[in-house]
Design an enzyme around this catalytic site. Structure first.
Site, PDB file in Angstrom:
ATOM      1  N   HIS A   1       7.491   7.794   0.692  1.00 62.97           N
ATOM      2  CA  HIS A   1       6.434   8.083  -0.287  1.00 62.97           C
ATOM      3  C   HIS A   1       6.997   9.024  -1.341  1.00 62.97           C
ATOM      4  CE1 HIS A   1       2.645   9.285  -2.053  1.00 62.97           C
ATOM      5  NE2 HIS A   1       2.008   8.388  -1.313  1.00 62.97           N
TER       6      HIS A   1
ATOM      7  N   ARG B   1       5.730  -1.984   0.763  1.00 58.16           N
ATOM      8  CA  ARG B   1       4.271  -2.167   0.862  1.00 58.16           C
ATOM      9  C   ARG B   1       3.556  -1.676  -0.394  1.00 58.16           C
ATOM     10  NH1 ARG B   1       0.171   1.305   2.359  1.00 58.16           N
ATOM     11  NH2 ARG B   1       1.657   2.884   3.049  1.00 58.16           N
TER      12      ARG B   1
HETATM   13  C1  SIN Z   1      -1.493   7.658  -0.598  1.00 61.69           C
HETATM   14  O1  SIN Z   1      -2.641   8.093  -0.536  1.00 61.69           O
HETATM   15  O2  SIN Z   1      -0.719   7.861  -1.521  1.00 61.69           O
HETATM   16  C2  SIN Z   1      -1.003   6.836   0.542  1.00 61.69           C
HETATM   17  C3  SIN Z   1      -1.691   5.552   0.532  1.00 61.69           C
HETATM   18  C4  SIN Z   1      -0.861   4.541   1.264  1.00 61.69           C
HETATM   19  O3  SIN Z   1       0.084   4.892   1.949  1.00 61.69           O
HETATM   20  O4  SIN Z   1      -1.143   3.361   1.112  1.00 61.69           O
END
Ligand code: SIN
Length: 554
Positions: A249, A394
């Protein structure tokens, strides 16, 4: 090469429990499957490693993606998902996800989940990276997972046909003489009759154990995410696929070079509402990287951040969300606001330091469109599964949706009738050694350093050597943490193998020595099996068309 353990339960199980269906895991995928199985009239045992709500679901901030808006459509959701997956999604699986998604979200609302709404009563929808429409439904501002978890936990508690066993670590699959699933061995930290290693018997076993973020040193995943389902399936000989596609992330709060374990997420939804990234020199850099700028797909943003960090010799960049203002922060992002403030950062007036960290795994136990695995009677659902919907990367907020939609599909299989109950072959003994829990940090540090966002043949060779060296570690009397550490090392070994074999850069798999995407050779999936002698076999298969049998006639 390291010989991986193929059986964990050290002795004959001390106790036995039976049900029609066993669900391992209590996040959205597990609890949705349990509820579907009840609609089919089955008795269900839900086995969960800690407390019922301690998995990844409750940490989900951003929301759940579905084409719910009038100006949106499943076709557009499909297009965005395929684009994010960089040519490796199974298009049929994505079609299932996006067409069944809106109904599944409405079902969640009927169950009692309360999503944020607009003044006219419609569901409030926002945007995240890679989406060309506002299609992310959220709850409690930025506490979507917690609200979904609450509604589902309450629903299963109302149903006397669902028995919940907490503090229970799944160990190995129990099969019958045909090789089909007949239950699992498990280790329960309990009291009375159900304590220590036991056997839970059922002809249908659904793995819903979530991901394996704890394979890495820094992850947004909670401590329970040790990949127990993937490792259990591997030991049973099941097909596992796409393990090399680990999503990092882009905006995880940077807490310093020595931070380890679960790290605080700053949801993509913050960028969805207008926040942007700047580098150490104060330059906004995503505008020159991608036409969607700060809302480009997640792999694009993570890679751009890594390049920026290198160029400016820093270990983080900054997220500027000050202009969102106090009202937006308080009402829309109360969880993240609190998380920042508890660490001395006020995002209303301060920049937030962020860097990429492990967040999600696109790969896992390979399933077909009905959630069936290569072992009859064994299903997988949610992050533990590899349905093919995510491909190489994803799309944001598709994960909760995947768990919900494919739980319904597994429910449809359960509804077809009970599978045949045959005598289980219980484990008698094993001389296989577990890895002691003391080596967990070594595995995690190795994976962060050598198999993280940036990989090369050299780094992957170093990782492989380090992992092989662990085999020589001495171990005492096994405890639950040893089983988890063995699971982590098993997955780390297979993941490293996949990452070394895939000599290209695609989605979340980034090879410095093979910087280009190679469709001619690599628009295929890597599938591995753990053999009974503890070695791994890996092969390539087409990216779509997976089909398994659950041992019954079609
Ligand atoms: C996020 O809130 O950025 C994570 C959402 C996700 O992992 O799909």
């Amino acid at each position: 090469m390291i010989r991986l353990p193929v059986q964990l339960a050290a002795a004959q199980p001390g106790w036995t429990v039976r049900a029609d269906v066993i669900v391992v895991g209590s996040g959205i995928a597990g609890l949705a499957t349990a509820l579907h199985a009840r609609r089919a009239g089955r008795t269900v045992l839900v086995i969960t490693k800690a407390q019922v709500n301690e998995g990844s679901t409750r940490w989900a901030q951003g929301g759940i993606a579905a084409a719910l808006a009038e100006d949106d459509s499943p076709a557009e959701h499909l297009e965005d998902t395929l684009l994010a997956g960089v040519g490796l999604c199974d298009e049929e699986a994505v079609r299932v996800l996006v067409t069944e998604g809106p109904g599944a979200v409405r079902g969640l609302i009927q169950l009692g989940a309360r999503f944020d709404t607009e003044p006219d009563g419609g569901i409030s929808l926002t945007r995240e990276g890679g989406h060309h429409r506002d299609r992310i439904a959220h709850a409690g501002g930025d506490a979507t997972g917690a609200e979904i978890s609450r509604a589902m936990v309450e629903a299963i508690a109302r149903d006397p046909g669902i028995e919940l066993v907490e503090n229970a670590l799944a160990l190995d699959l129990i099969t019958d003489e045909t090789g089909a699933a007949q239950g699992i061995t498990l280790h329960v930290l309990g009291t009375g009759q159900r304590d220590g290693v036991g056997a839970a018997l059922a002809p249908t076993v659904v793995l819903a154990t979530g991901g394996f973020g704890q394979v890495f040193r820094q992850t947004t995943n909670p401590y329970v995410s040790t990949g127990d389902g993937v490792a259990l399936a591997m030991r049973a000989g099941a097909d596992v696929a796409d393990l090399e596609f680990v999503q990092f992330h882009p905006t995880v709060m940077w807490l310093g070079p020595f931070a380890q374990g679960q790290q605080p997420l700053v949801s993509e939804a913050v960028r969805g509402e207008g926040a942007f990234l700047i580098d150490a020199e104060g330059t906004r850099f995503m505008t020159s990287e991608h036409e969607m700028a700060d809302l480009a797909p997640r792999d694009v943003v993570a890679k751009a951040i890594m390049r920026r960090m290198r160029a400016t010799s820093t270990d983080h960049v900054w997220l500027d969300a000050r202009h969102l203002g106090a009202d937006m922060w308080v009402q829309r992002f109360p969880t993240i606001l609190e998380s920042c403030r508890s660490r001395g950062i006020d995002p209303i007036t301060d920049l937030i330091p962020v860097s990429p960290a492990q967040h999600y795994v696109s790969g896992g136990v390979l399933t077909d469109l009905a959630g069936r695995t290569s072992i009859p009677g064994l299903y997988a659902c949610g992050e533990v599964a590899c349905t093919g919907v995510h491909g190489a990367n994803r799309l944001a907020s598709n994960s909760l949706l995947e768990g919900l939609v494919f739980a319904g599909r597994i429910g449809a299989q359960i509804y077809r009738g009970l599978r045949v109950v045959r005598d289980p072959i219980l484990p008698s003994h094993t001389d296989q050694r577990l890895l002691p829990h003391q080596v967990r940090r070594r595995v995690q540090t190795t994976m962060d350093r050598h198999v993280g966002v940036l990989r090369s043949s050299e780094s992957l060779q170093l990782a492989s050597t380090e992992l092989n060296a662990l085999a020589a570690t001495e171990q005492g009397k096994p405890i639950a943490e040893d089983w988890e550490t063995t699971n982590i090392a098993t997955i780390a070994t297979a993941l490293t193998r996949h990452a070394a074999l895939r000599e290209e850069t695609r989605g979340s798999h980034w090879r410095e020595d093979f910087p280009d995407q190679n469709d001619a050779q690599w628009q295929v999936r890597l599938v591995s099996n753990l053999n009974s002698d503890g070695t791994l076999t890996t092969r390539t298969v087409p990216r779509s068309g997976v089909s398994y049998s659950d041992g019954r006639q079609a």
